[in-house]
Design an enzyme around this catalytic site. Structure first.
Site, short mmCIF file in Angstrom:
data_model
loop_
_atom_site.label_atom_id
_atom_site.label_comp_id
_atom_site.label_asym_id
_atom_site.label_seq_id
_atom_site.Cartn_x
_atom_site.Cartn_y
_atom_site.Cartn_z
CD GLU A 1 90.30 53.70 -8.70
OE1 GLU A 1 90.63 53.63 -7.49
OE2 GLU A 1 91.05 53.36 -9.63
CD GLU B 1 94.68 56.00 -7.52
OE1 GLU B 1 95.54 55.38 -6.86
OE2 GLU B 1 93.50 56.10 -7.17
C1 FCB Z 1 93.21 53.10 -5.79
C2 FCB Z 1 93.60 52.21 -6.95
C3 FCB Z 1 92.70 51.03 -7.15
C4 FCB Z 1 92.23 50.44 -5.84
C5 FCB Z 1 91.71 51.51 -4.91
C6 FCB Z 1 91.20 50.98 -3.59
O1 FCB Z 1 94.32 53.79 -5.34
O2 FCB Z 1 93.61 52.94 -8.16
O3 FCB Z 1 93.39 50.11 -7.95
O4 FCB Z 1 93.20 49.65 -5.29
O5 FCB Z 1 92.71 52.45 -4.68
#
Ligand code: FCB
Length: 468
Positions: free
Chosen positions: A376, A179
């Site tokens: 994620e 990210e």
């Molecule tokens: C993302 C991050 C991760 C976590 C999630 C909830 O943006 O990559 O580290 O904090 O959000």
């Protein structure tokens, strides 16, 4: 993990009504600063997050990277837990300040931890999926300008080289960055993440230098581990105008899409920066940072794209008249994200599973040659531990609805190869500290006791059945 009466015994594979493809990679994700703790152990240097946490008013409750989930010390037991859940892959990040504490010389003791972690994972049949940068920049490099300094991209390549030299023999998929939008725009423009700067021009420079770091790091990976796969993880959002008939909303959506998605996707996968973005960011100096050869370096082919998805963006360009606060939306500081009355997670994020299908289908349409992994996806809710465990029906529903959305994307032809739930363990949720719990496994921070939640048992069953 023993069969649980809440979920019933795990059935053998092939009985799911929404089966996933054979070999689909089921995993869970974490990140170094969020779980490890032991921030001064074995020669680790300070990171921008240690510094940021120490500044009053930055992180909820004054929380810091200690104790986190004490994973640095409890790692072998945590890997056993992963094996009990049936995880096939584990996405974690390597802490740059353990490996090169002040950004310079290598600290072998810091690499030892990841060396042991790889061995434990492989012994348990779990594929390691390391990310090389998940936001913990050595503070010493921030002192020299951090990501606003082009040299940080070269320091990243040196760091990647030392990691690959030691760990390159046992990893089949590397991720350069997690990210970069957050690192650049939350860290240097909004100031709500480390290093907490509120300088839009700095954020734009940081964004470009992060892309360059990806390119430089990738070149090192190709050299050191020519047979390994490699890619990058982006946080991507479907973006829609709140009122598609309102020009101000349409323009706001265009700008947010450019800053959030296309700033990264286009240089990485098309080899150029979008024209509209170049012109939006001209007053913030984007063009000044792009040197000859950067575009080629950044666009070197990747084997996959990691997609982090939590929710979508519905945008209006109509200001609410409130004074502008530091904003990540450089050049579009007035934009707002009106709610649609949908259910929200504990982070206040709207639950929009169909946005995941839309995102994956759109990415596949634009970049059909690039395999996708959801690296994620998950939700925070206020969990309660009782004598019988942690019942988290909202997280179970979130997991199921998003896996259905991923399944729908597969049905529509998307080349989706894996899914990692965020997160394996409750952990340090950045500016929210320990207050927000995303884990499949509950962590009692006082005792470091782990309690798998009902969602962990549900996910274990999904994995065992290879589907929903
Ligand atoms: C993302 C991050 C991760 C976590 C999630 C909830 O943006 O990559 O580290 O904090 O959000």
């Amino acid at each position: 993990m023993p069969d649980d009466e809440r979920t019933g015994p795990a059935k053998a594979g092939g009985q799911a009504s929404a089966p996933f493809p054979d070999g689909f990679l089921w995993g869970a994700a974490t990140a170094s600063f969020q779980i490890e703790g032991s921030t001064a152990a074995d020669g680790r240097g300070g990171s921008i997050w240690d510094t940021f946490c120490a500044r009053p008013g930055t992180v909820a409750n004054g929380d810091t990277g200690e104790p986190a989930a004490d994973h640095y010390r409890l790692m072998p037991a945590d890997v056993r837990l992963m094996a009990e859940l049936g995880l096939r892959a584990y996405r974690f990040s390597v802490a740059w300040p353990r490996v090169r504490p002040d950004g310079g010389a290598v600290n072998a003791a810091g690499l030892d931890f990841y060396d042991r972690l790889l061995d434990e994972l492989l012994e348990h049949g779990i594929a390691p999926w390391p990310t090389l940068y998940h936001w913990d920049l050595p503070q010493a490099l921030e002192d020299r300008g951090g990501w606003t300094n082009r040299d940080t991209a070269h320091r990243f390549a040196d760091y990647v080289d030392s990691v690959l030299e030691r760990l390159g023999d046992r990893v089949s998929n590397w991720t350069t960055l997690n990210e970069p939008w957050c690192s650049a725009f939350l860290g240097y423009a909004a100031g709500v993440h480390a290093p907490g700067r509120t300088e839009p021009r700095a954020a734009v420079a940081a964004g470009h230098h992060l892309l360059l770091a990806h390119g430089e790091g990738l070149a090192v990976i190709r050299e050191r581990a020519p047979h390994a796969g490699a890619g990058i993880t982006l946080n991507l959002f479907p973006v829609r105008a709140h009122d598609p008939a309102d020009e101000a909303d349409v323009e706001a959506a265009r700008r947010v899409d450019a800053l959030q998605n296309r700033f990264f996707l286009d240089p990485l996968l098309r080899g150029s920066c979008p024209r509209d973005l170049l012109s939006d960011l001209e007053p913030f100096g984007l063009g000044e940072h792009v040197k000859a050869d950067d575009a080629e370096r950044i666009a070197a082919p990747v084997d996959l794209l990691g997609v982090n998805y939590y929710h979508d963006h519905t945008v209006t360009g109509r200001s609410d008249g409130r004074p502008a606060a530091p904003s990540p939306w450089v050049g579009a500081e007035h934009v707002r994200f009106p709610g649609r009355g949908l259910p929200r997670t504990g982070m206040g994020w709207e639950v929009v599973p169909e946005g995941l299908t839309e995102l994956l289908v759109g990415l596949h349409r634009e970049f059909p040659a690039t395999p996708l992994y959801v690296t994620e996806n998950g939700a925070a809710y206020p969990d309660v531990v009782t004598a019988s465990g942690v019942d988290d029906p909202e997280r179970v529903a979130y997991l199921e609805s998003h896996l259905s959305a991923a399944h729908e994307a597969l049905r529509r032809g998307v080349d989706l190869r894996g899914y990692f739930y965020w997160s394996l363990l409750d952990n340090f949720e950045w500016a929210e500290g320990y207050a927000k719990r995303f884990g499949l496994v509950h962590v009692d921070y006082a005792t470091q006791r782990r309690t798998p939640k009902a969602s962990a048992y549900r996910y274990a069953r999904v994995i065992a059945e290879n589907g929903l």
